[in-house]
Design a protein around this motif. Structure first.
Motif, PDB file in Angstrom:
ATOM      1  N   MET A   1    -116.965  -5.571  10.340  1.00  0.00           N
ATOM      2  CA  MET A   1    -116.070  -4.822   9.451  1.00  0.00           C
ATOM      3  C   MET A   1    -116.847  -3.870   8.566  1.00  0.00           C
ATOM      4  SD  MET A   1    -113.334  -6.192   6.640  1.00  0.00           S
ATOM      5  CE  MET A   1    -114.579  -6.521   5.404  1.00  0.00           C
ATOM      6  N   LEU A   2    -118.089  -4.270   8.208  1.00  0.00           N
ATOM      7  CA  LEU A   2    -118.893  -3.427   7.339  1.00  0.00           C
ATOM      8  C   LEU A   2    -119.159  -2.070   7.973  1.00  0.00           C
ATOM      9  CD1 LEU A   2    -120.452  -3.171   4.742  1.00  0.00           C
ATOM     10  CD2 LEU A   2    -122.453  -4.164   5.888  1.00  0.00           C
ATOM     11  N   THR A   3    -119.407  -2.072   9.297  1.00  0.00           N
ATOM     12  CA  THR A   3    -119.647  -0.798   9.990  1.00  0.00           C
ATOM     13  C   THR A   3    -118.414   0.077   9.942  1.00  0.00           C
ATOM     14  OG1 THR A   3    -121.225  -1.867  11.467  1.00  0.00           O
ATOM     15  CG2 THR A   3    -120.301   0.255  12.182  1.00  0.00           C
ATOM     16  N   ARG A   4    -117.233  -0.540  10.216  1.00  0.00           N
ATOM     17  CA  ARG A   4    -115.974   0.240  10.153  1.00  0.00           C
ATOM     18  C   ARG A   4    -115.753   0.762   8.746  1.00  0.00           C
ATOM     19  NH1 ARG A   4    -113.850  -4.268  12.623  1.00  0.00           N
ATOM     20  NH2 ARG A   4    -112.469  -4.642  10.845  1.00  0.00           N
ATOM     21  N   ALA A   6    -118.037   1.483   6.452  1.00  0.00           N
ATOM     22  CA  ALA A   6    -118.953   2.585   6.183  1.00  0.00           C
ATOM     23  C   ALA A   6    -118.460   3.868   6.829  1.00  0.00           C
ATOM     24  CB  ALA A   6    -120.354   2.242   6.698  1.00  0.00           C
ATOM     25  N   ARG A   7    -117.958   3.738   8.065  1.00  0.00           N
ATOM     26  CA  ARG A   7    -117.421   4.927   8.754  1.00  0.00           C
ATOM     27  C   ARG A   7    -116.225   5.494   8.007  1.00  0.00           C
ATOM     28  NH1 ARG A   7    -117.733   2.493  14.926  1.00  0.00           N
ATOM     29  NH2 ARG A   7    -119.993   2.777  15.206  1.00  0.00           N
ATOM     30  N   ALA A   8    -115.381   4.583   7.473  1.00  0.00           N
ATOM     31  CA  ALA A   8    -114.216   5.049   6.703  1.00  0.00           C
ATOM     32  C   ALA A   8    -114.674   5.803   5.472  1.00  0.00           C
ATOM     33  CB  ALA A   8    -113.345   3.853   6.297  1.00  0.00           C
ATOM     34  N   GLY A   9    -115.716   5.296   4.822  1.00  0.00           N
ATOM     35  CA  GLY A   9    -116.249   5.976   3.653  1.00  0.00           C
ATOM     36  C   GLY A   9    -116.768   7.348   3.992  1.00  0.00           C
ATOM     37  N   LEU A  10    -117.440   7.459   5.112  1.00  0.00           N
ATOM     38  CA  LEU A  10    -117.961   8.756   5.540  1.00  0.00           C
ATOM     39  C   LEU A  10    -116.819   9.724   5.824  1.00  0.00           C
ATOM     40  CD1 LEU A  10    -120.801   7.552   7.911  1.00  0.00           C
ATOM     41  CD2 LEU A  10    -121.092   8.682   5.718  1.00  0.00           C
ATOM     42  N   LEU A  11    -115.753   9.226   6.453  1.00  0.00           N
ATOM     43  CA  LEU A  11    -114.604  10.079   6.756  1.00  0.00           C
ATOM     44  C   LEU A  11    -113.961  10.596   5.483  1.00  0.00           C
ATOM     45  CD1 LEU A  11    -112.514  11.276   8.686  1.00  0.00           C
ATOM     46  CD2 LEU A  11    -111.294   9.087   8.621  1.00  0.00           C
ATOM     47  N   ILE A  12    -113.798   9.702   4.501  1.00  0.00           N
ATOM     48  CA  ILE A  12    -113.186  10.102   3.236  1.00  0.00           C
ATOM     49  C   ILE A  12    -114.043  11.132   2.534  1.00  0.00           C
ATOM     50  CG2 ILE A  12    -112.595   9.275   0.933  1.00  0.00           C
ATOM     51  CD1 ILE A  12    -111.752   6.639   2.275  1.00  0.00           C
ATOM     52  N   GLY A  13    -115.353  10.904   2.557  1.00  0.00           N
ATOM     53  CA  GLY A  13    -116.253  11.859   1.912  1.00  0.00           C
ATOM     54  C   GLY A  13    -116.147  13.226   2.549  1.00  0.00           C
ATOM     55  N   PRO A 262    -107.864   4.198   4.334  1.00  0.00           N
ATOM     56  CA  PRO A 262    -108.182   3.447   5.555  1.00  0.00           C
ATOM     57  C   PRO A 262    -108.054   1.952   5.312  1.00  0.00           C
ATOM     58  CG  PRO A 262    -109.788   5.192   5.195  1.00  0.00           C
ATOM     59  CD  PRO A 262    -108.946   5.121   3.964  1.00  0.00           C
ATOM     60  N   ASP A 263    -107.509   1.239   6.292  1.00  0.00           N
ATOM     61  CA  ASP A 263    -107.313  -0.198   6.136  1.00  0.00           C
ATOM     62  C   ASP A 263    -108.612  -0.929   5.830  1.00  0.00           C
ATOM     63  OD1 ASP A 263    -104.617   0.074   6.570  1.00  0.00           O
ATOM     64  OD2 ASP A 263    -104.745  -0.372   8.712  1.00  0.00           O
ATOM     65  N   LYS A 266    -109.341  -0.716   2.162  1.00  0.00           N
ATOM     66  CA  LYS A 266    -108.459  -1.552   1.361  1.00  0.00           C
ATOM     67  C   LYS A 266    -108.824  -3.033   1.470  1.00  0.00           C
ATOM     68  CE  LYS A 266    -104.625   0.214   3.108  1.00  0.00           C
ATOM     69  NZ  LYS A 266    -103.188   0.483   3.337  1.00  0.00           N
ATOM     70  N   VAL A 267    -109.146  -3.468   2.680  1.00  0.00           N
ATOM     71  CA  VAL A 267    -109.505  -4.872   2.877  1.00  0.00           C
ATOM     72  C   VAL A 267    -110.803  -5.208   2.147  1.00  0.00           C
ATOM     73  CG1 VAL A 267    -110.238  -6.575   4.590  1.00  0.00           C
ATOM     74  CG2 VAL A 267    -108.281  -5.090   5.063  1.00  0.00           C
ATOM     75  N   ALA A 268    -111.791  -4.340   2.301  1.00  0.00           N
ATOM     76  CA  ALA A 268    -113.086  -4.586   1.663  1.00  0.00           C
ATOM     77  C   ALA A 268    -112.959  -4.573   0.138  1.00  0.00           C
ATOM     78  CB  ALA A 268    -114.100  -3.551   2.122  1.00  0.00           C
ATOM     79  N   TYR A 269    -112.183  -3.633  -0.390  1.00  0.00           N
ATOM     80  CA  TYR A 269    -112.023  -3.545  -1.844  1.00  0.00           C
ATOM     81  C   TYR A 269    -111.277  -4.762  -2.377  1.00  0.00           C
ATOM     82  CZ  TYR A 269    -111.010  -1.628  -6.465  1.00  0.00           C
ATOM     83  OH  TYR A 269    -110.932  -1.444  -7.821  1.00  0.00           O
TER      84      TYR A 269
END
Length: 429
Positions: A1-4, A6-13, A262-263, A266-269
């Motif tokens: 999940m951590l990889t997903r 990180a990718r979500a963070g990159l997309l948002i950025g 991104p889901d 939300k899950v990680a937060y």
């Protein structure tokens, strides 16, 4: 999940454009720049960047922590995430913990700011500088004012974050190189302190707490993703990493549009919040350092701003700005500042004249009081002498009768005999 995640963070950025790469069209940062604006980063830092998988011209981010007195530079690695590359002790910052409210309140800003090439100041009178971009959309939406808030050298601050000249040369070089590599803007995140559970618990009763809780969301997103958060403002508050469902724009003073995240984010937060709440509750029971002074909102900001305006006019003001206490009283130093204008000299002359008059009046009052006291003493002494003379003129027997009458009670024979003998001795009898 951590990889997903990180990718979500990159997309948002990328969607936010905070680290968008494009041709740098503003050449002002290199035009007529002094030599120190073009100095290269030390070999030690260049080696550290290489070891962490960073390019010399990759994007950067700056983080500021007031209470800890630190300015950090983070740099993007080849995997798209950021890592810290340098940390500096802030030489000086003015004001207290808490945001900047108004022009002249001497507060260093807190919040999320954007620096573009045009904000770089190679010819700054403070060695080197860059404008952090205050007021931003959040500040303007909330009626906050101020201008020319910088990170600069010269170790002198009146609302800025001031570094030593050597430090600002390195910090400036990080920004310059990133712009030359194509970064169009970099983010400056300014916080009152590291927003840990322990620190948030320390300041839970502070008037700025709700503002800090809002900043903490962006702080947490960066801590989790290691990617600068996408920052927007709506309903006069910050929102982070929100993507409008229908592509509607964010209005700083308008209603927030329907948006999503991104889901994985939300899950990680949500998972992080659970551990944070437990740590926060634990911190409430532990012994922690006392909170540092903080600004008491717009009321104190206006008081300091008035002090600043008077000082700018050259009026006589205390050396340090006034401070508003929790009970509503104002504390200010008694020592007055320098006189640097005709108005200041006029006020000083008036103060000197008033002080001289006050001193003369006090001396006159003291002299009158002393004369009255002396007259009363003389009166008492004269009366006592007259009484003594009157007694001396009487016979011993009369003196005894007078003394007995003054005592209010008849003397017995033994006491009378003793007194008579003493009086006879006094008068040679």
């Amino acid at each position: 999940m951590l990889t997903r995640f990180a990718r979500a963070g990159l997309l948002i950025g990328a969607l936010g454009g905070a680290i968008a790469l494009a041709g740098c069209t503003d050449s002002s940062i290199g035009d007529f720049a002094p030599q120190h604006a073009n100095r290269q980063l030390p070999p030690k830092i260049q080696q550290a960047m290489k070891a962490k998988g960073m390019n010399k011209t990759s994007p950067i981010l700056a983080r500021v922590f007031k209470e800890e007195g630190k300015l950090e530079i983070w740099k993007q690695k080849t995997n798209g995430r950021y890592d810290i590359i340098a940390s500096y002790d802030i030489c000086k910052w003015s004001g207290k913990l808490g945001p900047k409210f108004t022009e002249g309140d001497r507060q260093a800003p807190e919040g999320f700011y954007t620096v573009r090439p045009s904000q770089m100041k190679p010819n700054s009178q403070y060695h080197l500088a860059f404008n952090i971009g205050y007021p931003n959309a959040y500040d303007r939406a909330n009626g906050r004012t101020g201008s020319n808030l910088m990170v600069h050298g010269a170790c002198s601050s009146a609302g800025c974050y001031s570094m030593t000249d050597q430090q600002i040369e390195e910090i400036y070089a990080f920004g310059r190189d990133a712009f030359q590599g194509g970064q169009t803007e970099f983010q400056v995140q300014a916080f009152p302190f590291r927003m840990t559970a322990a620190n948030m618990a320390r300041y839970r009763n502070d008037p700025n707490y709700e503002f800090w809780k809002m900043l903490k969301v962006g702080y947490d997103h960066f801590e989790l993703t290691k990617v600068p958060p996408k920052v927007d403002v709506c309903e006069r508050r910050y929102v982070f990493n929100q993507i409008p469902v229908d592509g509607q724009p964010f209005s700083p003073t308008g209603a927030c549009p329907a948006s999503s995240q991104p889901d994985s984010l939300k899950v990680a937060y949500s998972s992080y919040q659970s551990s944070y709440e437990a740590a926060f509750n634990s911190a409430l029971k532990s012994s922690t350092p006392a909170p540092k002074p903080t600004i008491a909102g717009i009321k104190e900001a206006n008081i300091v701003s008035e002090w600043t305006r008077k000082r700018a006019r050259g009026e006589r003001v205390p050396v340090e700005p006034p401070s508003l206490n929790p009970d509503g009283t104002i504390t200010q130093t008694e020592r007055m500042g320098r006189i640097d204008s005709a108005e200041g000299r006029r006020m000083a002359a008036i103060e000197a004249e008033q002080s001289a008059k006050k001193k003369a009046a006090e001396e006159k009052a003291a002299a009158v009081a002393a004369a009255r006291a002396a007259a009363e003493t003389q009166k008492v002494e004269t009366a006592a002498a007259a009484k003594a003379a009157e007694i001396a003129a009487q016979t011993p027997q009369q003196a005894l009768e007078v003394q007995a009458a003054q005592s209010g009670a008849p003397a017995d024979d033994g006491a009378a005999a003793k007194l008579k003998k003493r009086l006879l001795g006094m008068f040679g009898g």
